[in-house]
Design a protein around this motif. Structure first.
Motif, PDB file in Angstrom:
ATOM      1  N   ALA A  16     -10.384  -1.010   6.711  1.00 18.59           N
ATOM      2  CA  ALA A  16      -8.941  -1.262   6.735  1.00 18.59           C
ATOM      3  C   ALA A  16      -8.209  -0.096   6.088  1.00 18.59           C
ATOM      4  CB  ALA A  16      -8.622  -2.572   6.021  1.00 18.59           C
ATOM      5  N   LEU A  17      -8.481   1.100   6.607  1.00 16.77           N
ATOM      6  CA  LEU A  17      -7.939   2.321   6.024  1.00 16.77           C
ATOM      7  C   LEU A  17      -7.386   3.212   7.125  1.00 16.77           C
ATOM      8  CD1 LEU A  17      -7.866   3.744   3.179  1.00 16.77           C
ATOM      9  CD2 LEU A  17      -9.875   4.997   3.933  1.00 16.77           C
ATOM     10  N   LEU A  18      -6.154   3.672   6.949  1.00 15.07           N
ATOM     11  CA  LEU A  18      -5.530   4.586   7.895  1.00 15.07           C
ATOM     12  C   LEU A  18      -5.565   5.989   7.305  1.00 15.07           C
ATOM     13  CD1 LEU A  18      -2.470   3.982  10.079  1.00 15.07           C
ATOM     14  CD2 LEU A  18      -2.432   5.990   8.622  1.00 15.07           C
ATOM     15  N   ILE A  19      -6.011   6.953   8.103  1.00 18.24           N
ATOM     16  CA  ILE A  19      -6.163   8.326   7.628  1.00 18.24           C
ATOM     17  C   ILE A  19      -5.195   9.224   8.383  1.00 18.24           C
ATOM     18  CG2 ILE A  19      -7.760  10.255   7.343  1.00 18.24           C
ATOM     19  CD1 ILE A  19     -10.037   8.163   7.442  1.00 18.24           C
ATOM     20  N   ARG A  20      -4.337   9.888   7.631  1.00 15.38           N
ATOM     21  CA  ARG A  20      -3.387  10.821   8.251  1.00 15.38           C
ATOM     22  C   ARG A  20      -2.967  11.871   7.226  1.00 15.38           C
ATOM     23  NH1 ARG A  20       1.862   7.063   9.282  1.00 15.38           N
ATOM     24  NH2 ARG A  20       1.269   7.649  11.399  1.00 15.38           N
ATOM     25  N   GLY A  21      -2.795  13.093   7.718  1.00 19.11           N
ATOM     26  CA  GLY A  21      -2.354  14.176   6.847  1.00 19.11           C
ATOM     27  C   GLY A  21      -3.290  14.443   5.690  1.00 19.11           C
ATOM     28  N   GLY A  22      -4.594  14.153   5.881  1.00 16.85           N
ATOM     29  CA  GLY A  22      -5.559  14.387   4.819  1.00 16.85           C
ATOM     30  C   GLY A  22      -5.522  13.360   3.708  1.00 16.85           C
ATOM     31  N   ALA A  23      -4.763  12.271   3.903  1.00 14.58           N
ATOM     32  CA  ALA A  23      -4.658  11.227   2.878  1.00 14.58           C
ATOM     33  C   ALA A  23      -5.083   9.881   3.459  1.00 14.58           C
ATOM     34  CB  ALA A  23      -3.231  11.143   2.343  1.00 14.58           C
ATOM     35  N   ASN A  24      -5.451   8.965   2.573  1.00 20.05           N
ATOM     36  CA  ASN A  24      -5.888   7.635   2.960  1.00 20.05           C
ATOM     37  C   ASN A  24      -4.826   6.607   2.590  1.00 20.05           C
ATOM     38  OD1 ASN A  24      -8.509   8.672   3.638  1.00 20.05           O
ATOM     39  ND2 ASN A  24      -8.986   8.693   1.457  1.00 20.05           N
ATOM     40  N   TYR A  25      -4.575   5.664   3.505  1.00 14.31           N
ATOM     41  CA  TYR A  25      -3.583   4.627   3.256  1.00 14.31           C
ATOM     42  C   TYR A  25      -4.178   3.267   3.613  1.00 14.31           C
ATOM     43  CZ  TYR A  25      -0.474   8.665   3.235  1.00 14.31           C
ATOM     44  OH  TYR A  25       0.110   9.878   2.959  1.00 14.31           O
ATOM     45  N   SER A  26      -4.044   2.321   2.716  1.00 18.04           N
ATOM     46  CA  SER A  26      -4.581   0.981   2.921  1.00 18.04           C
ATOM     47  C   SER A  26      -3.727   0.195   3.906  1.00 18.04           C
ATOM     48  CB  SER A  26      -4.626   0.247   1.575  1.00 18.04           C
ATOM     49  OG  SER A  26      -4.754  -1.141   1.750  1.00 18.04           O
ATOM     50  N   TYR A  27      -4.391  -0.475   4.867  1.00 14.51           N
ATOM     51  CA  TYR A  27      -3.661  -1.350   5.790  1.00 14.51           C
ATOM     52  C   TYR A  27      -2.821  -2.364   5.013  1.00 14.51           C
ATOM     53  CZ  TYR A  27      -6.663   0.044   9.798  1.00 14.51           C
ATOM     54  OH  TYR A  27      -7.311   0.723  10.793  1.00 14.51           O
ATOM     55  N   GLU A  28      -3.405  -2.915   3.966  1.00 18.58           N
ATOM     56  CA  GLU A  28      -2.721  -3.962   3.200  1.00 18.58           C
ATOM     57  C   GLU A  28      -1.396  -3.459   2.643  1.00 18.58           C
ATOM     58  OE1 GLU A  28      -3.598  -6.860  -0.669  1.00 18.58           O
ATOM     59  OE2 GLU A  28      -5.217  -5.703   0.239  1.00 18.58           O
ATOM     60  N   GLN A  29      -1.408  -2.234   2.129  1.00 15.07           N
ATOM     61  CA  GLN A  29      -0.185  -1.657   1.577  1.00 15.07           C
ATOM     62  C   GLN A  29       0.863  -1.431   2.670  1.00 15.07           C
ATOM     63  OE1 GLN A  29       0.392  -0.832  -1.774  1.00 15.07           O
ATOM     64  NE2 GLN A  29      -1.439  -2.040  -2.106  1.00 15.07           N
ATOM     65  N   ILE A  30       0.417  -0.909   3.807  1.00 19.64           N
ATOM     66  CA  ILE A  30       1.348  -0.638   4.906  1.00 19.64           C
ATOM     67  C   ILE A  30       1.919  -1.943   5.455  1.00 19.64           C
ATOM     68  CG2 ILE A  30       1.604   0.401   7.191  1.00 19.64           C
ATOM     69  CD1 ILE A  30      -0.723   2.263   6.472  1.00 19.64           C
ATOM     70  N   ASN A  31       1.057  -2.948   5.621  1.00 18.30           N
ATOM     71  CA  ASN A  31       1.526  -4.245   6.119  1.00 18.30           C
ATOM     72  C   ASN A  31       2.654  -4.796   5.251  1.00 18.30           C
ATOM     73  OD1 ASN A  31      -0.441  -4.167   8.101  1.00 18.30           O
ATOM     74  ND2 ASN A  31      -1.842  -5.541   7.036  1.00 18.30           N
ATOM     75  N   ALA A  32       2.452  -4.745   3.934  1.00 24.69           N
ATOM     76  CA  ALA A  32       3.448  -5.294   3.012  1.00 24.69           C
ATOM     77  C   ALA A  32       4.761  -4.525   3.103  1.00 24.69           C
ATOM     78  CB  ALA A  32       2.905  -5.269   1.588  1.00 24.69           C
ATOM     79  N   GLU A  33       4.670  -3.200   3.170  1.00 25.77           N
ATOM     80  CA  GLU A  33       5.890  -2.391   3.222  1.00 25.77           C
ATOM     81  C   GLU A  33       6.654  -2.618   4.524  1.00 25.77           C
ATOM     82  OE1 GLU A  33       7.404   2.269   2.958  1.00 25.77           O
ATOM     83  OE2 GLU A  33       5.347   1.750   2.385  1.00 25.77           O
ATOM     84  N   LEU A  34       5.942  -2.656   5.649  1.00 27.40           N
ATOM     85  CA  LEU A  34       6.623  -2.817   6.931  1.00 27.40           C
ATOM     86  C   LEU A  34       7.171  -4.232   7.110  1.00 27.40           C
ATOM     87  CD1 LEU A  34       4.394  -0.728   9.375  1.00 27.40           C
ATOM     88  CD2 LEU A  34       6.510  -0.075   8.219  1.00 27.40           C
ATOM     89  N   ALA A  35       6.478  -5.232   6.587  1.00 25.08           N
ATOM     90  CA  ALA A  35       7.001  -6.600   6.662  1.00 25.08           C
ATOM     91  C   ALA A  35       8.305  -6.710   5.874  1.00 25.08           C
ATOM     92  CB  ALA A  35       5.970  -7.591   6.133  1.00 25.08           C
ATOM     93  N   ALA A  36       8.334  -6.101   4.688  1.00 22.48           N
ATOM     94  CA  ALA A  36       9.555  -6.112   3.880  1.00 22.48           C
ATOM     95  C   ALA A  36      10.679  -5.369   4.595  1.00 22.48           C
ATOM     96  CB  ALA A  36       9.284  -5.487   2.514  1.00 22.48           C
ATOM     97  N   PHE A  37      10.328  -4.285   5.287  1.00 16.94           N
ATOM     98  CA  PHE A  37      11.334  -3.524   6.029  1.00 16.94           C
ATOM     99  C   PHE A  37      11.929  -4.362   7.162  1.00 16.94           C
ATOM    100  CE2 PHE A  37      12.285  -0.987   9.798  1.00 16.94           C
ATOM    101  CZ  PHE A  37      13.308  -0.181   9.313  1.00 16.94           C
ATOM    102  N   VAL A  38      11.087  -5.077   7.906  1.00 21.65           N
ATOM    103  CA  VAL A  38      11.575  -5.924   9.003  1.00 21.65           C
ATOM    104  C   VAL A  38      12.536  -6.982   8.469  1.00 21.65           C
ATOM    105  CG1 VAL A  38      10.892  -7.649  10.723  1.00 21.65           C
ATOM    106  CG2 VAL A  38       9.583  -5.537  10.493  1.00 21.65           C
ATOM    107  N   CYS A  39      12.175  -7.590   7.353  1.00 23.32           N
ATOM    108  CA  CYS A  39      13.038  -8.622   6.769  1.00 23.32           C
ATOM    109  C   CYS A  39      14.399  -8.045   6.375  1.00 23.32           C
ATOM    110  CB  CYS A  39      12.364  -9.239   5.548  1.00 23.32           C
ATOM    111  SG  CYS A  39      10.876 -10.189   5.921  1.00 23.32           S
ATOM    112  N   ALA A  40      14.382  -6.890   5.714  1.00 18.47           N
ATOM    113  CA  ALA A  40      15.627  -6.303   5.220  1.00 18.47           C
ATOM    114  C   ALA A  40      16.484  -5.731   6.344  1.00 18.47           C
ATOM    115  CB  ALA A  40      15.304  -5.212   4.203  1.00 18.47           C
TER     116      ALA A  40
END
Length: 213
Positions: free
Chosen positions: A98-122
């Motif tokens: 559950a890891l997204l890799i871009r630009g030489g960095a690692n990003y957790s799906y869980e973190q992205i899910n939470a941020e994008l869900a909050a963005f949709v709500c707002a």
């Protein structure tokens, strides 16, 4: 700041831990340490580790390096400096599937899910309980970097009334307002596939047929 599950401060010399960018020996950033706060692959070393896999020397050689580092945990973590003693505290985020890799960095799906869900709500006025977001990283346009593919599930009539607006404007607006790691590349509005326990079935979302139009 990252949100994760604190699991300890390894007490050297008995146990050592590191968070590294990659455990793939063919990668340029193989066993390169992540910055403090940056998610990456958790590796460990210590006398309390196993000696190897039974009757499988090839797997042992791949996972347990000659310098003692065990690289086959399969966990995504990050570390933060402890203000009390300057040591490192370690936090678990997710499994590395559950890891997204871009630009030489690692990003957790869980973190992205939470941020994008909050963005949709707002951004679209959707109630928190009426939206669920699941991302997967797929290499659709590049062999070296994941695209962030976002599925948004809307579960109430009020939320579903916003589906057309979300589908047509989400990518453009989100790319300007969310963090670098969460910037979406593709989006679809659909029900999320779940197992009998209610957990999202990520392999189903990784079917490239869903994302190539």
């Amino acid at each position: 700041p990252q949100s994760g599950y604190f699991f300890g401060s390894p007490p050297p010399p008995y146990t050592e831990c590191r968070v590294v960018k990659s455990v793939d020996e063919s990668a340029d950033d193989f066993l390169t340490d992540c910055e403090v706060g940056e998610p990456g692959q958790l590796i460990t070393r210590g006398d309390n580790l196993m000696a190897g896999y039974v009757d499988n020397p090839a797997a042992t050689a791949k996972a347990l390096r000659k310098d003692g580092w065990y690289t086959n945990l399969g966990d995504v973590a990050y570390c933060l400096k402890n203000s009390a003693d300057g040591g490192l505290d370690f936090y678990w985020l997710s499994r590395d599937s559950a890891l997204l890799i871009r630009g030489g960095a690692n990003y957790s799906y869980e973190q992205i899910n939470a941020e994008l869900a909050a963005f949709v709500c707002a951004e679209f006025g959707v109630a928190e309980e009426a939206v669920a977001v699941a991302v997967v990283g797929l290499r659709l346009g590049s062999e070296h970097e994941d695209e962030c593919c976002v599925t948004i599930e809307l579960s109430t009539p009020e939320a579903k009334a916003q589906s057309e607006k979300i589908e047509t404007t989400f990518l453009q607006v989100a790319k300007k307002r969310v963090s670098k790691g969460a910037k979406p590349d593709r989006v679809r509005i659909a029900d999320l596939p779940r197992n009998f326990k209610g957990a999202i079935k990520l392999p189903d979302l990784k079917d490239k047929v869903l994302w190539i139009k």
